[in-house]
Design an enzyme around this catalytic site. Structure first.
Site, PDB file in Angstrom:
ATOM      1  N   GLU A 115       0.785  -1.163  -0.207  1.00 11.85           N
ATOM      2  CA  GLU A 115       0.126   0.073   0.124  1.00 11.85           C
ATOM      3  C   GLU A 115       0.965   1.328  -0.015  1.00 11.85           C
ATOM      4  O   GLU A 115       1.635   1.522   1.045  1.00 11.85           O
ATOM      5  CB  GLU A 115      -0.963  -0.064   1.233  1.00 11.85           C
ATOM      6  CG  GLU A 115      -1.851  -1.297   1.475  1.00 11.85           C
ATOM      7  CD  GLU A 115      -3.227  -1.063   0.514  1.00 11.85           C
ATOM      8  OE1 GLU A 115      -3.236   0.164   0.077  1.00 11.85           O
ATOM      9  OE2 GLU A 115      -3.784  -1.934   0.572  1.00 11.85           O
ATOM     10  N   CYS A 117      -2.179   9.264   2.840  1.00 12.74           N
ATOM     11  CA  CYS A 117      -1.802   8.655   1.550  1.00 12.74           C
ATOM     12  C   CYS A 117      -2.826   9.207   0.547  1.00 12.74           C
ATOM     13  O   CYS A 117      -2.858   9.463  -0.612  1.00 12.74           O
ATOM     14  CB  CYS A 117      -1.715   7.168   1.378  1.00 12.74           C
ATOM     15  SG  CYS A 117      -3.020   6.465   1.955  1.00 12.74           S
TER      16      CYS A 117
HETATM   17  P1  NAD Z   1       8.774   4.664   4.053  1.00  6.92           P
HETATM   18  O1  NAD Z   1       8.682   3.831   3.029  1.00  6.92           O
HETATM   19  O2  NAD Z   1       9.708   5.476   4.293  1.00  6.92           O
HETATM   20  O3  NAD Z   1       8.851   3.555   5.487  1.00  6.92           O
HETATM   21  C1  NAD Z   1       7.859   2.712   5.849  1.00  6.92           C
HETATM   22  C2  NAD Z   1       8.230   1.573   6.686  1.00  6.92           C
HETATM   23  O4  NAD Z   1       9.071   0.969   6.084  1.00  6.92           O
HETATM   24  C3  NAD Z   1       8.998   2.191   7.962  1.00  6.92           C
HETATM   25  O5  NAD Z   1       8.540   1.270   9.075  1.00  6.92           O
HETATM   26  C4  NAD Z   1      10.355   1.908   7.606  1.00  6.92           C
HETATM   27  O6  NAD Z   1      11.237   1.760   8.988  1.00  6.92           O
HETATM   28  C5  NAD Z   1      10.346   0.639   6.854  1.00  6.92           C
HETATM   29  N1  NAD Z   1      11.458   0.417   5.812  1.00  6.92           N
HETATM   30  C6  NAD Z   1      12.382   1.328   5.494  1.00  6.92           C
HETATM   31  N2  NAD Z   1      13.171   0.440   4.533  1.00  6.92           N
HETATM   32  C7  NAD Z   1      12.892  -0.629   4.481  1.00  6.92           C
HETATM   33  C8  NAD Z   1      13.271  -1.938   3.884  1.00  6.92           C
HETATM   34  N3  NAD Z   1      14.419  -1.770   3.017  1.00  6.92           N
HETATM   35  N4  NAD Z   1      12.675  -3.211   3.987  1.00  6.92           N
HETATM   36  C9  NAD Z   1      11.442  -2.995   4.865  1.00  6.92           C
HETATM   37  N5  NAD Z   1      11.195  -1.972   5.546  1.00  6.92           N
HETATM   38  C10 NAD Z   1      11.706  -0.853   5.500  1.00  6.92           C
HETATM   39  O7  NAD Z   1       7.150   5.551   4.381  1.00  6.92           O
HETATM   40  P2  NAD Z   1       6.877   6.519   5.419  1.00  6.92           P
HETATM   41  O8  NAD Z   1       7.611   7.665   5.165  1.00  6.92           O
HETATM   42  O9  NAD Z   1       6.836   5.891   6.826  1.00  6.92           O
HETATM   43  O10 NAD Z   1       5.455   6.534   5.228  1.00  6.92           O
HETATM   44  C11 NAD Z   1       4.746   7.539   4.148  1.00  6.92           C
HETATM   45  C12 NAD Z   1       4.544   6.932   3.046  1.00  6.92           C
HETATM   46  O11 NAD Z   1       3.471   5.838   3.101  1.00  6.92           O
HETATM   47  C13 NAD Z   1       3.776   7.952   1.998  1.00  6.92           C
HETATM   48  O12 NAD Z   1       4.310   7.554   0.901  1.00  6.92           O
HETATM   49  C14 NAD Z   1       2.330   7.459   1.980  1.00  6.92           C
HETATM   50  O13 NAD Z   1       1.654   7.905   0.885  1.00  6.92           O
HETATM   51  C15 NAD Z   1       2.497   6.207   2.138  1.00  6.92           C
HETATM   52  N6  NAD Z   1       1.187   5.744   2.868  1.00  6.92           N
HETATM   53  C16 NAD Z   1       0.613   4.814   2.068  1.00  6.92           C
HETATM   54  C17 NAD Z   1      -0.987   4.517   2.507  1.00  6.92           C
HETATM   55  C18 NAD Z   1      -1.809   3.457   1.836  1.00  6.92           C
HETATM   56  O14 NAD Z   1      -2.674   2.886   2.253  1.00  6.92           O
HETATM   57  N7  NAD Z   1      -1.467   3.261   0.451  1.00  6.92           N
HETATM   58  C19 NAD Z   1      -1.366   4.689   3.655  1.00  6.92           C
HETATM   59  C20 NAD Z   1      -0.397   5.637   4.242  1.00  6.92           C
HETATM   60  C21 NAD Z   1       0.788   5.827   4.136  1.00  6.92           C
END
Ligand code: NAD
Length: 476
Positions: free
Chosen positions: A230, A264
């Protein structure tokens, strides 16, 4: 050696230092959860729902502590309450819906081999990994974890390193219900810990950015496990010629700036029919200028700070680039105070699709407005994006629906915006780079954690090898 991380305080002041789980700790947690899984999966769905409902009550009893921790994590009060309410509602929903979803019994005789009787079983994954973002830290973790538990899986979660404080009171509520504590755990940490979770799970649910989603998807692909991704959005809102201007401005503003735009499904691009453009801009600038920030007190004002300091820098850079490129900033912008960063709603005109403001996710309270001359042009502009999370169309209902059906987005709200945050029982997929894998909403939100096992019973004589012996036959 223990690796410590520090989560910033969004309102400024001291950060929160915590120990990150290393891959060995993740392995240990996964091993414990796997060991408990068989017993959990063997329980009836009614029994699992009973334990989930008890856990829900334990969460409710600790809502004060959980809300307080979320306020520290996110710098906002009302939405922290709403998150807990939303999480409790998700548990209620699945406690009710899981029984009917899992009641499906498919048995019968095969149409292709009439002597074979079949029966289907739904077999849950042993261990589901959930990797969550910072914008709604509790809700976006439990939104996947709860249906996975209801399906009979054990669940290992990795919340964002930017919002780690809520985990302690959450796990207190988990400990209060030992049946849940056996099959649900959280490990805190950053990217390495997230990668370790994705590396041990049998299926992974990831909510976060497109960039990280690609890494998680690649890892899952290499391991041949399913990944439910997502990801980000760049949601358009289209205001048709037959929309009401004041209503449209109010919807566009709320859809763009709620939660400081850190959602999002935030509206990040607004397209307005040229006949309404001038009054729409006037109305939205007036309404945006009246929005208040909670800079003084966490429970006063419309908008909280940026949760993650890096997000403020990104929004500031996108605004600066747009203005340097000729855009007019009518109101709003960054306000940095005492180490925290806020943003008053920023309305821009004179914008175009070559700006980063249109090409990349903003995740801030920013409303770029463009005019269009025809429905075809509105559809072309709205679809000119690699994202396809959701969208909104405002206008006379049939007209708006006709335009909505032409949009490349997994969910389109008509005469409102961001309805997917409120409607949890309607399935929606993500289009474009906004996600991969079956909908987390509706029935598939649970079904995706189950594999269908076919039991095939031969009721007639089994074919002997001789039936397959080559014998010379006349060829046609
Ligand atoms: P991010 O991708 O930076 O991090 C998300 C999570 O992934 C964190 O817990 C992080 O520690 C972890 N992570 C980082 N690198 C990783 C790796 N290599 N392997 C596994 N896990 C890893 O995202 P963010 O900045 O925390 O969140 C914001 C983003 O989330 C925005 O792009 C937003 O649009 C998206 N979002 C999407 C939805 C949806 O339902 N589509 C909902 C909310 C947020």
């Amino acid at each position: 050696m223990t690796n410590f991380l520090v989560a910033a305080n969004p309102r400024g002041g001291e950060g929160h230092r915590f120990a990150a789980a290393d891959p060995a700790a993740v392995d240990d947690a996964a091993g414990r959860l796997r060991a408990a899984h068989r017993r959990w999966a063997a329980r009836s769905v009614e029994e699992r729902s009973t334990f989930l409902a008890r856990w829900r009550n334990a969460l409710d009893e600790r809502r004060g502590e959980i809300v307080a921790a979320l306020i520290e994590d996110t710098g906002r009060a009302l939405l922290s309450e709403a998150e807990v309410d939303g999480a409790l509602r998700r548990i209620d929903y699945w406690c009710g819906a899981a029984t009917s979803v899992l009641a499906e019994r498919s048995v019968g005789m095969s149409a292709t081999v009439p002597s074979v009787r079949f029966e289907h079983r739904l077999v849950p994954f042993e261990l589901v990994g959930v990797v969550a973002p910072w914008n709604f830290p509790l809700l976006l973790m439990l939104i996947d974890a709860v249906p996975a538990l209801a399906a009979g899986c054990a669940v290992l979660c990795k919340p964002s390193e930017h919002t780690p404080r809520f985990v302690e009171p959450l796990m207190d509520a988990v400990a209060a219900e030992p049946e849940i504590a056996a099959v649900f755990d959280c490990v805190r940490g950053g990217a390495d810990t997230g990668a370790a979770v994705a590396g041990v799970a049998d299926a992974v649910c990831f909510t976060g950015s497109v960039a990280t989603g690609r890494k998680v998807g690649a890892r899952a692909g290499a391991r041949l496990i399913p990944a439910f991704l997502e990801l980000g959005g760049k949601d358009p809102l289209v205001v048709l010629a037959d929309a009401d201007v004041e209503t449209a401005a109010a919807i566009a503003l709320r859809g763009s700036v709620l939660a400081t735009g850190q959602a999002c499904q935030s509206i990040e691009r607004v397209y307005v029919h040229e006949t309404l453009y001038a009054p729409f801009v006037e109305a939205i600038v007036a309404a945006a200028s009246a929005v208040t920030l909670n800079t003084q007190q966490v429970d006063r004002g419309h908008l909280g700070p940026f949760i993650h300091p890096g997000q403020a820098d990104l929004v500031e850079a996108q605004l600066a680039e747009a203005v340097a490129g000729g855009a007019t900033l009518h109101c709003g912008g960054l306000q940095r105070r005492n180490g925290g960063a806020w943003c008053a709603p920023a309305v821009l005109t004179g914008v175009h699709h070559d700006m980063r403001l249109f090409a990349e996710e903003t995740f801030g309270p920013v409303v770029p407005v463009m005019a269009f001359a025809s429905d075809d042009e509105a559809v072309r502009l709205a679809n000119d994006s690699e994202f396809g999370l959701s969208a909104a169309v405002l206008g006379a209902e049939e007209h708006a629906l006709a335009v909505a059906r032409r949009l490349c987005a997994g969910a389109v709200s008509v005469n409102d915006a961001g309805l997917t945050t409120q409607v949890g029982d309607v399935e929606k997929d993500s289009f474009g780079v906004s996600g991969v894998g079956r909908s987390r909403m509706g029935t598939s939100g649970l079904v995706r954690f189950l594999r269908r096992q076919a039991l095939l019973v031969q009721t007639g004589p089994a074919a002997p090898l001789d039936a397959f012996r080559e014998v010379a036959r006349p060829r046609p």
